[in-house]
Design a protein around this motif. Structure first.
Motif, PDB file in Angstrom:
ATOM      1  N   GLU A 115       0.823  -1.213   0.000  1.00 30.12           N
ATOM      2  CA  GLU A 115       0.000   0.000   0.000  1.00 30.12           C
ATOM      3  C   GLU A 115       0.858   1.264   0.000  1.00 30.12           C
ATOM      4  O   GLU A 115       0.334   2.373   0.138  1.00 30.12           O
ATOM      5  N   HIS A 116       2.163   1.112  -0.147  1.00 33.35           N
ATOM      6  CA  HIS A 116       3.024   2.300  -0.166  1.00 33.35           C
ATOM      7  C   HIS A 116       2.529   3.249  -1.269  1.00 33.35           C
ATOM      8  O   HIS A 116       2.398   2.842  -2.428  1.00 33.35           O
ATOM      9  N   PRO A 117       2.241   4.514  -0.923  1.00 26.81           N
ATOM     10  CA  PRO A 117       1.634   5.428  -1.903  1.00 26.81           C
ATOM     11  C   PRO A 117       2.492   5.717  -3.125  1.00 26.81           C
ATOM     12  O   PRO A 117       1.966   6.055  -4.189  1.00 26.81           O
ATOM     13  N   PHE A 118       3.810   5.560  -3.015  1.00 29.33           N
ATOM     14  CA  PHE A 118       4.672   5.875  -4.151  1.00 29.33           C
ATOM     15  C   PHE A 118       4.462   4.908  -5.324  1.00 29.33           C
ATOM     16  O   PHE A 118       4.802   5.233  -6.460  1.00 29.33           O
ATOM     17  N   LEU A 119       3.906   3.745  -5.059  1.00 31.88           N
ATOM     18  CA  LEU A 119       3.646   2.803  -6.149  1.00 31.88           C
ATOM     19  C   LEU A 119       2.584   3.373  -7.091  1.00 31.88           C
ATOM     20  O   LEU A 119       2.740   3.317  -8.321  1.00 31.88           O
ATOM     21  N   ALA A 120       1.529   3.921  -6.530  1.00 32.75           N
ATOM     22  CA  ALA A 120       0.491   4.539  -7.362  1.00 32.75           C
ATOM     23  C   ALA A 120       1.037   5.765  -8.074  1.00 32.75           C
ATOM     24  O   ALA A 120       0.678   6.045  -9.230  1.00 32.75           O
ATOM     25  N   HIS A 121       1.922   6.501  -7.415  1.00 27.99           N
ATOM     26  CA  HIS A 121       2.536   7.675  -8.044  1.00 27.99           C
ATOM     27  C   HIS A 121       3.311   7.258  -9.296  1.00 27.99           C
ATOM     28  O   HIS A 121       3.198   7.898 -10.343  1.00 27.99           O
ATOM     29  N   PHE A 122       4.110   6.187  -9.155  1.00 29.30           N
ATOM     30  CA  PHE A 122       4.890   5.757 -10.313  1.00 29.30           C
ATOM     31  C   PHE A 122       3.992   5.220 -11.416  1.00 29.30           C
ATOM     32  O   PHE A 122       4.256   5.467 -12.605  1.00 29.30           O
ATOM     33  N   ARG A 123       2.952   4.486 -11.053  1.00 24.97           N
ATOM     34  CA  ARG A 123       2.052   3.925 -12.069  1.00 24.97           C
ATOM     35  C   ARG A 123       1.494   5.043 -12.958  1.00 24.97           C
ATOM     36  O   ARG A 123       1.445   4.905 -14.182  1.00 24.97           O
TER      37      ARG A 123
END
Length: 379
Positions: A115-123
């Motif tokens: 759920e680390h928010p940076f994953l959605a940022h990179f996507r």
């Protein structure tokens, strides 16, 4: 054989000045007058504009400008399980200024979470970068997390939760390793570790302070190296890894001084990255001689253009400095960038957006002129 494609030698460290619309939206969110969803929509729109501007400026590797972050490092730390957002009562001390007092402190064992928010940022960045454009993910280095966790009173929690530092080191490196693999699964093939720890070790005043606090500088170098290298073990071969070694960048001020010589043999010779982004924009950064320790076929991105001030550098002077650096690392392994980002924190440096883009275009122009006759993939 030759593919007749010229690889762009122009690069950036990744952070860009926050547009006024984004600043206003972040303030409104902080005050509770807009929702997280409304803030995200503004971030999305401004990042899409930024991607286009980077490509228009001649860049082939793009970032999201760190538009969703407040700090270059702390926001990433707060995304790990076992790390909490705290206020220290005192910020980081820069040359003439003090930052806000946010920090990261242990609340439990460190774990990576999907759920680390940076994953959605990179996507989002990856999906919108466009054909033939590389989406780069920048995160603070594992060594930087360790340095934050033992900063001041934060260290009390480390001693409580991790009485054995070796277990702490292993958990930091493992959490990072899992995070990097998660970015890779989302299509990341270019990952950069931003790291001020080595820059601080270049500063004689820092050495004296740390020695007085019962820290051994030589031990610190080995600790930082192990933390970073353990996180980078056994990663996919097609993942490009780089590190940016910084001396601090806040509101056009700096935190440390000194050439790279004290850390060069360990950092340049042993850290398992493909490229080094290095700060060389003024006399505080020292000369190019430490580059003699850059091992193998590793690349060096010369941070010769300052992001701290609006005045444009003279092309011929920058070209001369590139030639000087090529005495220690061959020209075909050199690139050009600003010494740091334009906004390591959301406050940003003291220049306008127009002046920022003038700097980026200058980098692209110089790179095209210096490397115009050098084709990649030719034999």
């Amino acid at each position: 054989m030759c593919n007749h494609q010229t690889t762009s030698r122009a690069d950036t460290v990744g952070s860009f000045l926050r547009p006024e619309r984004l600043k206003e939206a972040r303030e409104q969110f902080a005050q509770g007058t807009i929702s997280r969803q409304e803030l995200s929509a503004v971030e999305d729109e401004e990042i899409l504009k930024l991607i286009d501007k980077q490509k228009e400026a001649g860049l082939t590797v793009v970032s999201d400008g760190e538009f969703r972050r407040s700090y270059w490092h702390l926001d990433f730390f707060w995304g790990f399980e076992g790390v909490e957002h705290v206020n220290m009562g005192q910020g980081y001390l820069f040359h003439g200024e003090e930052t806000r007092d946010d920090s990261a402190r242990l609340s439990g064992k460190i774990r990576f979470t999907a759920e680390h928010p940076f994953l959605a940022h990179f996507r989002f960045l990856k999906e919108n970068a466009g054909e033939g454009i590389e989406a780069r993910q920048s995160i603070p280095a594992p060594a930087q997390l360790y340095a934050e966790l033992v900063r001041g009173v934060n260290e009390e929690k480390v001693n409580e939760i991790y009485p054995d530092r070796k277990v702490l080191f292993a958990d930091i490196s493992h959490a990072y390793h899992e995070a990097i693999l998660a970015f890779y699964e989302l299509g990341c093939r270019d990952l950069k570790l931003d790291d001020c720890t080595w820059g601080m070790l270049c500063d004689k005043n820092f050495w004296a302070t740390m020695a007085g606090a019962n820290y051994n500088v030589e031990d610190l170098k080995e600790t930082y190296l192990k933390l970073n290298n353990d996180a980078l073990k056994d990663l996919p071969a097609d993942l490009k890894l780089s590190t940016h070694v910084c001396r601090g960048n806040y509101h056009s001020t700096w935190a440390s001084s000194g050439g790279y010589e004290p850390v060069a043999e360990v950092l340049f010779g042993k850290e398992n990255v493909d490229s080094f982004f290095l700060e060389f924009d003024d006399e505080r950064s020292g000369g190019f001689e430490p580059l003699r320790f850059v091992s193998g076929n590793k690349k060096v991105v010369l941070g010769l253009i300052t992001s701290k001030h609006p005045e444009l550098e003279a092309k011929e002077q920058i070209k001369a400095r590139i030639r000087e650096a090529s005495q220690f690392v061959p020209l075909d392994r050199l690139y050009l960038s600003p010494q740091c980002g334009f906004a390591s924190t959301e406050e940003g440096n003291k220049l306008t957006e127009q002046q920022q883009w003038d700097k980026v275009r200058l980098i692209s122009d110089i790179a095209a002129e210096v490397w115009s006759d050098r084709k990649e993939g030719c034999s």
